[in-house]
Write an enzyme that holds these catalytic residues in place. Structure first.
Site, PDB file in Angstrom:
ATOM      1  N   CYS A   1      27.005  32.960  28.613  1.00  0.00           N
ATOM      2  CA  CYS A   1      25.437  33.212  29.805  1.00  0.00           C
ATOM      3  C   CYS A   1      25.202  34.679  29.679  1.00  0.00           C
ATOM      4  O   CYS A   1      25.927  35.885  29.504  1.00  0.00           O
ATOM      5  CB  CYS A   1      25.496  32.549  31.038  1.00  0.00           C
ATOM      6  SG  CYS A   1      25.218  33.281  32.059  1.00  0.00           S
TER       7      CYS A   1
ATOM      8  N   TRP B   1      24.801  11.093  18.750  1.00  0.00           N
ATOM      9  CA  TRP B   1      24.782  12.064  19.663  1.00  0.00           C
ATOM     10  C   TRP B   1      24.325  12.988  17.477  1.00  0.00           C
ATOM     11  O   TRP B   1      24.021  13.918  17.613  1.00  0.00           O
ATOM     12  CB  TRP B   1      24.989  13.336  20.886  1.00  0.00           C
ATOM     13  CG  TRP B   1      26.744  12.991  19.851  1.00  0.00           C
ATOM     14  CD1 TRP B   1      27.649  12.487  20.637  1.00  0.00           C
ATOM     15  CD2 TRP B   1      27.407  13.368  19.009  1.00  0.00           C
ATOM     16  NE1 TRP B   1      28.853  11.944  20.438  1.00  0.00           N
ATOM     17  CE2 TRP B   1      29.018  13.586  19.440  1.00  0.00           C
ATOM     18  CE3 TRP B   1      26.954  14.058  17.706  1.00  0.00           C
ATOM     19  CZ2 TRP B   1      30.799  13.324  18.505  1.00  0.00           C
ATOM     20  CZ3 TRP B   1      28.402  14.488  17.216  1.00  0.00           C
ATOM     21  CH2 TRP B   1      30.220  13.860  17.569  1.00  0.00           C
TER      22      TRP B   1
ATOM     23  N   GLU C   1      35.236  19.680  27.989  1.00  0.00           N
ATOM     24  CA  GLU C   1      34.954  20.330  26.929  1.00  0.00           C
ATOM     25  C   GLU C   1      33.954  21.782  27.060  1.00  0.00           C
ATOM     26  O   GLU C   1      33.363  21.544  27.243  1.00  0.00           O
ATOM     27  CB  GLU C   1      33.964  19.034  26.443  1.00  0.00           C
ATOM     28  CG  GLU C   1      34.626  18.495  25.512  1.00  0.00           C
ATOM     29  CD  GLU C   1      33.862  17.244  24.436  1.00  0.00           C
ATOM     30  OE1 GLU C   1      32.940  17.595  24.468  1.00  0.00           O
ATOM     31  OE2 GLU C   1      34.699  16.821  23.772  1.00  0.00           O
TER      32      GLU C   1
ATOM     33  N   CYS D   1      26.931  29.498  35.184  1.00  0.00           N
ATOM     34  CA  CYS D   1      27.082  30.473  34.360  1.00  0.00           C
ATOM     35  C   CYS D   1      28.478  30.629  34.890  1.00  0.00           C
ATOM     36  O   CYS D   1      29.456  30.938  36.221  1.00  0.00           O
ATOM     37  CB  CYS D   1      26.766  31.765  35.810  1.00  0.00           C
ATOM     38  SG  CYS D   1      27.078  33.277  34.977  1.00  0.00           S
TER      39      CYS D   1
ATOM     40  N   GLU E   1      39.658  11.876  23.892  1.00  0.00           N
ATOM     41  CA  GLU E   1      38.257  11.148  23.496  1.00  0.00           C
ATOM     42  C   GLU E   1      38.263  11.065  21.792  1.00  0.00           C
ATOM     43  O   GLU E   1      38.333  11.969  21.083  1.00  0.00           O
ATOM     44  CB  GLU E   1      36.482  11.859  23.938  1.00  0.00           C
ATOM     45  CG  GLU E   1      36.715  11.806  25.495  1.00  0.00           C
ATOM     46  CD  GLU E   1      35.926  13.004  25.930  1.00  0.00           C
ATOM     47  OE1 GLU E   1      34.911  13.077  24.897  1.00  0.00           O
ATOM     48  OE2 GLU E   1      35.894  13.342  26.782  1.00  0.00           O
TER      49      GLU E   1
ATOM     50  N   GLU F   1      24.129   8.600  27.340  1.00  0.00           N
ATOM     51  CA  GLU F   1      24.594   8.363  26.346  1.00  0.00           C
ATOM     52  C   GLU F   1      25.323   6.281  26.185  1.00  0.00           C
ATOM     53  O   GLU F   1      25.598   5.967  25.830  1.00  0.00           O
ATOM     54  CB  GLU F   1      26.168   8.727  26.784  1.00  0.00           C
ATOM     55  CG  GLU F   1      26.411   9.961  26.172  1.00  0.00           C
ATOM     56  CD  GLU F   1      27.374  11.202  27.181  1.00  0.00           C
ATOM     57  OE1 GLU F   1      27.643  12.000  26.294  1.00  0.00           O
ATOM     58  OE2 GLU F   1      28.047  10.647  27.723  1.00  0.00           O
ATOM     59  N   LYS F   2      24.161   5.566  26.747  1.00  0.00           N
ATOM     60  CA  LYS F   2      24.058   4.706  26.536  1.00  0.00           C
ATOM     61  C   LYS F   2      24.776   3.749  25.254  1.00  0.00           C
ATOM     62  O   LYS F   2      24.920   2.421  24.951  1.00  0.00           O
ATOM     63  CB  LYS F   2      23.010   3.984  27.119  1.00  0.00           C
ATOM     64  CG  LYS F   2      21.878   3.931  26.780  1.00  0.00           C
ATOM     65  CD  LYS F   2      20.847   3.442  28.294  1.00  0.00           C
ATOM     66  CE  LYS F   2      18.697   4.025  27.499  1.00  0.00           C
ATOM     67  NZ  LYS F   2      18.707   5.783  27.754  1.00  0.00           N
ATOM     68  N   PHE F   3      23.531   4.591  24.017  1.00  0.00           N
ATOM     69  CA  PHE F   3      23.884   4.493  22.638  1.00  0.00           C
ATOM     70  C   PHE F   3      25.593   4.778  22.429  1.00  0.00           C
ATOM     71  O   PHE F   3      25.791   4.447  21.331  1.00  0.00           O
ATOM     72  CB  PHE F   3      22.584   4.133  22.576  1.00  0.00           C
ATOM     73  CG  PHE F   3      21.737   3.447  22.430  1.00  0.00           C
ATOM     74  CD1 PHE F   3      21.708   1.992  22.519  1.00  0.00           C
ATOM     75  CD2 PHE F   3      20.215   4.046  23.238  1.00  0.00           C
ATOM     76  CE1 PHE F   3      20.355   1.249  23.044  1.00  0.00           C
ATOM     77  CE2 PHE F   3      19.073   3.178  23.731  1.00  0.00           C
ATOM     78  CZ  PHE F   3      19.603   2.421  23.478  1.00  0.00           C
ATOM     79  N   HIS F   4      26.646   4.923  23.219  1.00  0.00           N
ATOM     80  CA  HIS F   4      27.444   5.489  22.768  1.00  0.00           C
ATOM     81  C   HIS F   4      28.471   4.168  22.927  1.00  0.00           C
ATOM     82  O   HIS F   4      28.239   3.893  23.803  1.00  0.00           O
ATOM     83  CB  HIS F   4      27.825   6.687  23.323  1.00  0.00           C
ATOM     84  CG  HIS F   4      29.169   7.096  22.831  1.00  0.00           C
ATOM     85  ND1 HIS F   4      30.153   6.808  22.695  1.00  0.00           N
ATOM     86  CD2 HIS F   4      29.614   8.464  22.459  1.00  0.00           C
ATOM     87  CE1 HIS F   4      31.678   7.381  22.198  1.00  0.00           C
ATOM     88  NE2 HIS F   4      30.765   8.371  22.161  1.00  0.00           N
TER      89      HIS F   4
END
Ligand code: GLA
Length: 684
Positions: free
Chosen positions: A168, A324, A160, A125, A316, A364-367
């Site tokens: 919240c 994603w 980010e 929060c 980035e 995120e292994k397939f990023h």
């Protein structure tokens, strides 16, 4: 005179000796042999900057007040030994399990009262005093430990902010919101007035009665929703500022940044910018989208605008695919290079990626990574190395700036307000409407700045207001004066409708711009989904434009001349759809619908012609982007071929080809599909 922020950022530029190149480095996921290979490969690829330890809180503080820097000491020493600068994270982006176990009250709560559990990231929060206190203590420890480390060149606060938890609604946030409101309004009657609380019996007699706009039987008060969005961005900014203050105290000469996500709604980057030394952006255009580079261009111009024109860092991007989206396209050969140079062309002083080495495990292994699962002997890694080599050829680009004559007005508060519920049409989306104007400007080849409505407009010749719903009377006056002084204005429907409290400017829309535009709107008539809105040209015999969509309105002329009319239905014939009005020394155009792209381009071209704005490089084939970055005594023209075709380009005069180490003079060049040219002025 330079500000301390300029000096700190310049020191980073000097240290890097040109443009930054690198990515998120997560060595904690790898063994010693792999880390040794990383350093060798980074050196070979020309990496000079890495974002380090972003998600390292659990490792560095494994129990409350117990810090273990052993692992990162070795990594920092190794980076220094290899001449690589660390953009060292404050490590606060993902609270560790022990902290949540001790203080479950730090977890964020949704509008309907659901608790967001740990297991992902960003599960805090923003108003939580416990989270803020633990974060500040960690930053204090990290900054004290690494203050004199030779690898430290930049601080990366959080990560980010707001991408997962944008608001919240817990009791702690409610109390913080009440404090924020008391500061803003002073007394509760001022709030009642601003929020129009006499509607639906919402009048408050004390700040204590006010809640966040939690799930309610029907639309929560729109002014309350708008203020809650302002508050939520401010609450996150406070988290940033608390950490930043610690860093400034302990390492006053090291610049501080945080990375924003392109196209992200919940954080008002412009309001955050003065708190930062250098702005940073993460950008993930979708390779499946043919116009992705235009939306990316918009986000780069927007970030540069928030930075007041100063260079920024691309912290980035994906080397190839992300993980994603529903369908995650890889980048075709050359596309990563093209889109990287695009960021530089639009003012970036660093090109970085998520992430250095593609993860073996985790979400995120397939990023994609700069070093893919298949290793360094891959197309992606070869393209990464080649880009690193190229960027190092043009150190003169660092610190240079862009000058433009066209301004598109953009404001996060308008974004929040225009997309609130209970509006005439839920089809009016902020970024889509901005793109409807930005894309034809981009295609016209002119340079564009994105500016806040309170900005000084004197450097510009043409100003564009794309459905800018929320506009204060004061900012509308400023825009009117710009036209009176000779500027060219292009405004579209649903502009200048409400004030900063989401209260309508009465007297006929858009009341505060009615005089400058020479029009008055009595009624909105939004189109149905997929409905065509037929148009005809005012000029007799001119061909009818393609039908428009989304919107029409009952527009009365109070001085403007019509250029387009609505052409049906029967009761709607002969109402103006687009107008132009001479005002003072300038001209103001108004568009009361959403024309098709061809018609919109024609309208934009007229507004540019009124203003005498020329393309950056006249005569370029469609799909070639041109920008110029200006230094004190040189400039660099960058040409980007966003098409799949080869194009020949002839320059008005010879320039130096900076991507050839010999820097030969060139006048004619061939731009391959997705090709890039970086061309210096004489003297380079
Ligand atoms: C964001 C985050 C990174 C990573 C990438 C993946 O930009 O900052 O940690 O999750 O997305 O695209």
């Amino acid at each position: 005179m330079n500000s301390p922020a300029h000096d700190r950022t310049r020191a980073l530029g000097t240290r890097l000796g040109g443009l930054g190149f690198g990515g998120d480095y997560n060595p904690e996921q790898w063994d010693k042999a792999t880390r040794a290979e990383d350093l060798r490969l980074m050196n070979e690829a020309g990496v000079n900057l890495v974002n380090l330890a972003i998600f390292a809180w659990a490792r560095v503080e494994p129990a409350r007040d117990t810090y273990d820097f052993g692992f990162f000491d070795t990594v920092m020493d190794d980076l220094a030994a290899h001449g690589i600068t660390a953009d060292l994270a404050t490590m606060t982006a993902s609270p560790p399990p022990w902290l949540v176990a001790e203080h479950p009250g730090i977890l964020p709560v949704t509008a309907s009262g659901g608790i967001l559990s740990p297991g992902g990231r960003q599960h805090f929060c923003p108003s939580s005093p416990v989270f803020r206190d633990r974060a500040v203590r960690l930053v204090e420890a990290v900054a004290t430990h690494y203050r004199d480390h030779p690898a430290l060149g930049l601080w990366h606060v959080g990560n980010e902010y707001g991408i997962h938890v944008t608001e919240c609604f817990c009791d702690i946030s409610a109390a913080d919101f009440r404090r924020w409101l008391a500061d803003r309004y002073g007394d509760v009657d001022a709030l009642n007035d601003a929020w129009s609380t006499d509607f639906w019996s919402q009048r408050y007699t004390s700040f204590d009665q006010i809640l966040p706009p939690r799930a309610a039987p029907t639309y929560p008060n729109p002014s309350q929703q708008l203020d809650f969005k302002r508050f939520s961005s401010d609450a996150l900014r406070t988290c940033f500022a608390l950490e930043r203050d610690v860093l400034r105290r302990i390492t006053p000469d090291t610049p501080v940044t945080t990375n924003f996500l392109a196209g992200h709604k919940s954080v008002d980057v412009r309001a955050w910018a003065p708190e930062m030394d250098v702005l940073a952006l993460d950008s993930y255009p979708d390779p499946h989208d043919e116009a992705a580079h235009i939306e990316a261009a918009l986000s780069y111009d927007l970030l540069r605008g928030a930075a007041g024109g100063r260079p920024w860092l691309l912290t980035e991007q994906a080397p190839s695919a992300v993980n994603w989206r529903g369908r995650n396209a890889g980048k075709a050969p050359g596309r990563m290079r093209l889109w990287s140079w695009q960021a530089v062309a639009q003012g970036a002083d660093a090109v970085m990626y998520f992430q250095w080495r593609q993860s073996r495990g985790g979400a995120e292994k397939f990023h994609s990574g700069m070093v893919p699962h298949a290793g360094p002997g891959t197309r992606v890694h070869a393209e990464v190395r080649e880009l690193g080599r190229e960027l190092a050829l043009v150190p003169e680009l660092a610190g240079t700036r862009i000058r433009n004559e066209v301004a598109v007005v953009f404001d996060w508060e308008n974004w929040w307000a225009i997309e609130l519920d209970s509006h005439p049409s839920d089809g009016v989306r902020c970024i889509d409407r901005v793109l409807d104007h930005y894309a034809p400007l981009f295609e016209a080849g002119v340079g564009i700045d994105l500016v806040h409505p309170s900005a000084d407009l004197s450097p510009y010749k043409c100003v564009v207001l794309p459905s800018h719903y929320l506009l204060s009377a004061e900012n509308a006056d400023r825009i009117s004066r710009f036209v009176a002084d000779g500027g060219s204005l292009l405004a579209s429907f649903f502009t200048g409708i409400v004030d900063e409290h989401d209260r309508v400017h009465t007297g006929g829309y858009p009341a505060p711009l009615s005089e400058v535009l020479g029009v008055r709107v009595e009624e909105f008539w939004p189109a149905a989904v997929d409905e065509e809105v037929p148009l005809r040209a005012a000029e007799a015999g001119a061909p009818a434009p393609a039908p428009a969509s989304l919107w029409r309105e009952d527009l009365k002329l109070t001085g403007a001349r019509p250029e387009l009319f609505f052409a049906g239905p029967d009761w709607d014939e002969d109402r103006p759809a687009a107008t132009v009005h001479a005002h003072g020394a300038g001209a103001a155009r108004y568009v009361a619908t959403r024309p098709d792209p061809v018609t919109m381009r024609a309208i934009v071209d007229r507004a540019l012609a009124d203003a005498g704005v020329a393309p950056v490089l006249p005569g370029l084939p469609a799909g070639i982007q041109a920008t110029i970055r200006h230094g004190a005594d040189h400039d660099v023209l960058i040409l980007l071929n966003h098409t799949g075709h080869t194009h020949e380009v002839t320059l008005p005069a010879e320039r130096r080809n900076l991507l050839d180490g010999q820097r030969p003079a060139v006048r004619h060049l061939t731009l391959e599909p997705r090709g890039v040219a970086v061309l210096g002025s004489a003297g380079l």
